[in-house]
Design a protein around this motif. Structure first.
Motif, PDB file in Angstrom:
ATOM      1  N   THR A   1      60.205  32.056  45.298  1.00  0.00           N
ATOM      2  CA  THR A   1      58.961  32.820  46.154  1.00  0.00           C
ATOM      3  C   THR A   1      59.256  34.201  45.734  1.00  0.00           C
TER       4      THR A   1
ATOM      5  N   ARG B   1      56.999  37.038  44.754  1.00  0.00           N
ATOM      6  CA  ARG B   1      57.158  38.761  44.854  1.00  0.00           C
ATOM      7  C   ARG B   1      56.381  39.857  43.833  1.00  0.00           C
TER       8      ARG B   1
ATOM      9  N   ASP C   1      54.243  44.846  45.205  1.00  0.00           N
ATOM     10  CA  ASP C   1      55.050  43.665  45.287  1.00  0.00           C
ATOM     11  C   ASP C   1      55.207  43.901  46.764  1.00  0.00           C
ATOM     12  N   ARG C   2      56.366  43.407  47.051  1.00  0.00           N
ATOM     13  CA  ARG C   2      56.962  42.121  48.246  1.00  0.00           C
ATOM     14  C   ARG C   2      56.879  43.814  49.096  1.00  0.00           C
TER      15      ARG C   2
ATOM     16  N   VAL D   1      59.485  37.864  38.623  1.00  0.00           N
ATOM     17  CA  VAL D   1      58.406  38.254  38.459  1.00  0.00           C
ATOM     18  C   VAL D   1      57.368  38.583  37.250  1.00  0.00           C
TER      19      VAL D   1
END
Length: 234
Positions: free
Chosen positions: A122, A124, A155-156, A187
């Motif tokens: 996912t 990030r 970032d998210r 990351v």
């Protein structure tokens, strides 16, 4: 007339044994079949043990260097490096547009979001950059080069965690190739950028960006801790 000696007469009861049947018993004892099966199983078991021992011996005799090379043959997701494809970048969502500083307002339609994701992971961290070629596609051929805002790493939660000193993927007349990898917790721990430059100076590399977990941001290799943040403030 002399009498010929007569041939011995072979009756069915005294028929000569066939060559094919010589030495072979006419019937097999019922007890012989189980014994033969047990013997065959024992032979196969011994053969299997010998083969397994041979394979184990071969593996044990592998030199340490060969074992290390075999272990490293398949790179892990953590160690892999990925090149960022401009085609994978997408237009900004309304929520992202609203979070950008005022200096981006003029270029929002040409801005793109590029996810820096680990293989199968996912995202990030994302790169936000103005695609200059997209911007100039709707401008006059003699339009001057703009003072574009520098690319941001977010970032998210869309907090700025770093940036690039040049536009990705094109900053006239240069083209940037970005690679990211060495992931930890999704990351990328390092970002590398190669710049293809047709000018006299030739190609070069930007300082590598390395993740500082304590500061929750990327720092350029060789930069002092007190160096100014590349994140925009207005």
């Amino acid at each position: 007339m002399p009498c010929r000696p007569s041939r011995p007469f072979l009756s069915r009861a005294t028929r000569a044994p066939s060559v094919l049947s010589a030495g072979v018993p006419a019937t097999v004892s019922p007890a012989a079949s189980p014994l033969r099966s047990i013997a065959m199983k024992a032979v196969l078991a011994v053969a299997g043990t010998i083969v397994a021992s041979s394979v184990h011996a071969d593996a044990g005799s592998m030199p340490p260097a060969a074992k290390t090379a075999a272990a490293k043959a398949a790179p892990s997701a953590k160690a892999a490096w990925r090149a960022l494809s401009p085609e994978a970048c997408t237009p900004l969502a309304d929520a992202d547009r609203a979070k950008l500083p005022a200096s981006w307002a003029k270029y929002l339609d040409a801005a793109r979001r590029c996810e820096l994701a680990a293989p199968g992971g996912t995202p990030r961290v994302a790169l936000i950059s103005v695609f200059a070629e997209t911007y100039y596609a709707t401008r006059a051929a003699d339009a001057p080069w703009e003072d574009f805002p520098k690319p941001m790493l977010v970032d998210r939660e869309f907090r700025c965690v770093g940036g690039l000193p040049e536009l990705f993927p094109f900053d006239q007349p240069r083209t940037l190739t970005l690679r990211h990898g060495l992931w930890r917790d999704g990351v990328p721990q390092e970002i590398r950028v190669h710049v293809s430059n047709p000018a006299v100076g030739g190609d070069y590399a930007l300082p590598a960006l390395r993740w500082d977990a304590a500061e929750h941001r990327y720092r350029a290799a060789g930069a002092k801790p007190s160096a100014d943040s590349p994140c925009p403030t207005s």
